[in-house]
Design a protein around this motif. Sequence first.
Motif, short mmCIF file in Angstrom:
data_model
loop_
_atom_site.label_atom_id
_atom_site.label_comp_id
_atom_site.label_asym_id
_atom_site.label_seq_id
_atom_site.Cartn_x
_atom_site.Cartn_y
_atom_site.Cartn_z
N GLU A 1 131.95 42.33 17.11
CA GLU A 1 132.06 43.23 18.27
C GLU A 1 130.73 43.31 19.03
OE1 GLU A 1 132.37 48.02 18.74
OE2 GLU A 1 133.78 47.10 17.32
N VAL A 2 129.62 43.43 18.30
CA VAL A 2 128.30 43.53 18.94
C VAL A 2 127.98 42.23 19.68
CG1 VAL A 2 125.82 43.82 18.53
CG2 VAL A 2 127.46 45.25 17.30
N ILE A 3 128.26 41.09 19.06
CA ILE A 3 127.98 39.81 19.73
C ILE A 3 128.86 39.65 20.96
CG2 ILE A 3 128.10 37.29 19.50
CD1 ILE A 3 127.25 37.68 16.54
N ARG A 4 130.14 40.01 20.86
CA ARG A 4 131.02 39.93 22.04
C ARG A 4 130.48 40.78 23.18
NH1 ARG A 4 135.23 39.77 18.23
NH2 ARG A 4 135.45 42.03 18.24
N SER A 5 130.00 41.98 22.87
CA SER A 5 129.53 42.86 23.95
C SER A 5 128.18 42.44 24.52
CB SER A 5 129.47 44.31 23.48
OG SER A 5 128.41 44.52 22.58
N SER A 6 127.28 41.92 23.68
CA SER A 6 125.95 41.56 24.17
C SER A 6 125.89 40.15 24.75
CB SER A 6 124.92 41.66 23.03
OG SER A 6 125.13 40.63 22.08
N GLY A 7 126.73 39.25 24.22
CA GLY A 7 126.69 37.86 24.66
C GLY A 7 125.51 37.08 24.10
N THR A 8 124.82 37.66 23.12
CA THR A 8 123.66 37.00 22.53
C THR A 8 123.63 37.23 21.02
OG1 THR A 8 122.20 38.91 22.80
CG2 THR A 8 122.25 37.30 24.61
N PHE A 9 122.95 36.34 20.31
CA PHE A 9 122.72 36.51 18.88
C PHE A 9 121.56 35.63 18.44
CE2 PHE A 9 125.85 33.09 19.20
CZ PHE A 9 125.40 32.14 18.30
N THR A 10 120.98 35.99 17.30
CA THR A 10 119.93 35.19 16.70
C THR A 10 120.34 34.83 15.29
OG1 THR A 10 118.16 36.14 18.03
CG2 THR A 10 117.51 35.13 15.96
N VAL A 11 120.19 33.56 14.94
CA VAL A 11 120.41 33.11 13.57
C VAL A 11 119.05 33.08 12.90
CG1 VAL A 11 121.12 31.18 12.10
CG2 VAL A 11 122.42 31.72 14.18
N ALA B 1 118.33 29.23 23.00
CA ALA B 1 117.35 29.53 24.05
C ALA B 1 115.92 29.50 23.51
CB ALA B 1 117.63 30.90 24.65
N GLU B 2 115.77 29.72 22.20
CA GLU B 2 114.44 29.78 21.60
C GLU B 2 114.56 29.40 20.12
OE1 GLU B 2 111.69 33.30 22.18
OE2 GLU B 2 112.19 33.57 20.06
N VAL B 3 113.58 28.66 19.63
CA VAL B 3 113.53 28.29 18.21
C VAL B 3 112.17 28.67 17.67
CG1 VAL B 3 113.48 26.35 16.58
CG2 VAL B 3 115.12 26.35 18.46
N GLY B 4 112.17 29.25 16.48
CA GLY B 4 110.93 29.55 15.79
C GLY B 4 110.97 28.94 14.40
N LEU B 5 109.86 28.35 13.97
CA LEU B 5 109.78 27.70 12.66
C LEU B 5 108.62 28.29 11.88
CD1 LEU B 5 110.11 24.00 13.89
CD2 LEU B 5 111.92 25.44 12.94
N ALA B 6 108.89 28.67 10.62
CA ALA B 6 107.83 29.17 9.74
C ALA B 6 107.11 27.99 9.11
CB ALA B 6 108.44 30.05 8.64
N ALA B 7 105.89 28.24 8.66
CA ALA B 7 105.11 27.19 8.00
C ALA B 7 105.81 26.73 6.72
CB ALA B 7 103.70 27.68 7.70
N SER B 8 106.42 27.66 5.99
CA SER B 8 107.14 27.34 4.76
C SER B 8 108.60 27.12 5.10
CB SER B 8 107.00 28.49 3.76
OG SER B 8 107.86 28.28 2.67
N GLY C 1 113.59 39.23 19.78
CA GLY C 1 113.53 37.88 20.33
C GLY C 1 113.76 37.85 21.82
N SER C 2 113.76 36.66 22.40
CA SER C 2 113.86 36.50 23.85
C SER C 2 115.19 37.00 24.42
CB SER C 2 113.64 35.04 24.24
OG SER C 2 114.67 34.21 23.73
N THR C 3 116.25 37.01 23.62
CA THR C 3 117.54 37.49 24.12
C THR C 3 117.79 38.96 23.80
OG1 THR C 3 118.75 36.88 22.11
CG2 THR C 3 118.60 35.20 23.86
N GLY C 4 116.84 39.59 23.13
CA GLY C 4 116.99 41.00 22.77
C GLY C 4 117.50 41.22 21.36
N ALA C 5 117.86 40.16 20.66
CA ALA C 5 118.34 40.28 19.28
C ALA C 5 117.15 40.31 18.32
CB ALA C 5 119.26 39.10 18.94
N PRO C 6 117.29 41.00 17.18
CA PRO C 6 116.20 41.05 16.21
C PRO C 6 115.93 39.67 15.57
CG PRO C 6 117.75 42.84 15.83
CD PRO C 6 118.38 41.92 16.83
N VAL C 7 114.65 39.39 15.40
CA VAL C 7 114.18 38.20 14.67
C VAL C 7 113.52 38.72 13.40
CG1 VAL C 7 112.60 36.23 14.70
CG2 VAL C 7 113.84 36.87 16.79
#
Length: 170
Positions: free
Chosen positions: A69-79, A148-155, A113-119
């Motif tokens: 429901e939250v993703i449908r309403s916001s149109g954004t998500f972060t994996v 829209a954006e990718v982040g990579l950890a050192a590990s 994050g850039s779309t407003g979703a928590p990272v």
Amino acid sequence: MTSHQPAPVAEVGTGRFRQAMGRFLTGVAVVTSSGPQGPHGTTISSLASVSLDPPMLLVCLSRHSYGAEVIRSSGTFTVNVLGRDQSELAGWFATPGRPRGAAGFAGVAHRTGSTGAPVLDGAVSHLDCRVAQRVVAGDHTIFIGEVAEVGLAASADPLAYHQGQFLHLP
């Protein structure tokens, strides 16, 4: 040579299907989004790359879940792909009845994050997405997101899931 042929089964029930899919080793991620009630996160193992050009991926959530429901309403998500030391975090976001909104993220280190979703801090990678397409399939909704954006950890030591248990791979 030993044969590992599965025994034929005449009927497929949900329990048997779940057992069969549980034998597939998967990674663990938390899909986050933010809606009118604040941030939300859901632990998933249904994640796949869809396209390199443009970069797209898919996640599957129960069709009637609050996360969907939250993703449908916001149109954004972060994996947020979890690291091998984040099984407690995976368990938290898989807990039914946990608080919604900001209370559900109390004590969880994260940024927006850039779309407003928590990272989530400590994730081995994160992929911030805008929903490109939704597909209803059985009791789930498949969200296809353009990255829209990718982040990579050192590990990059991921958390895995197999037969109902988290595995901490070396």
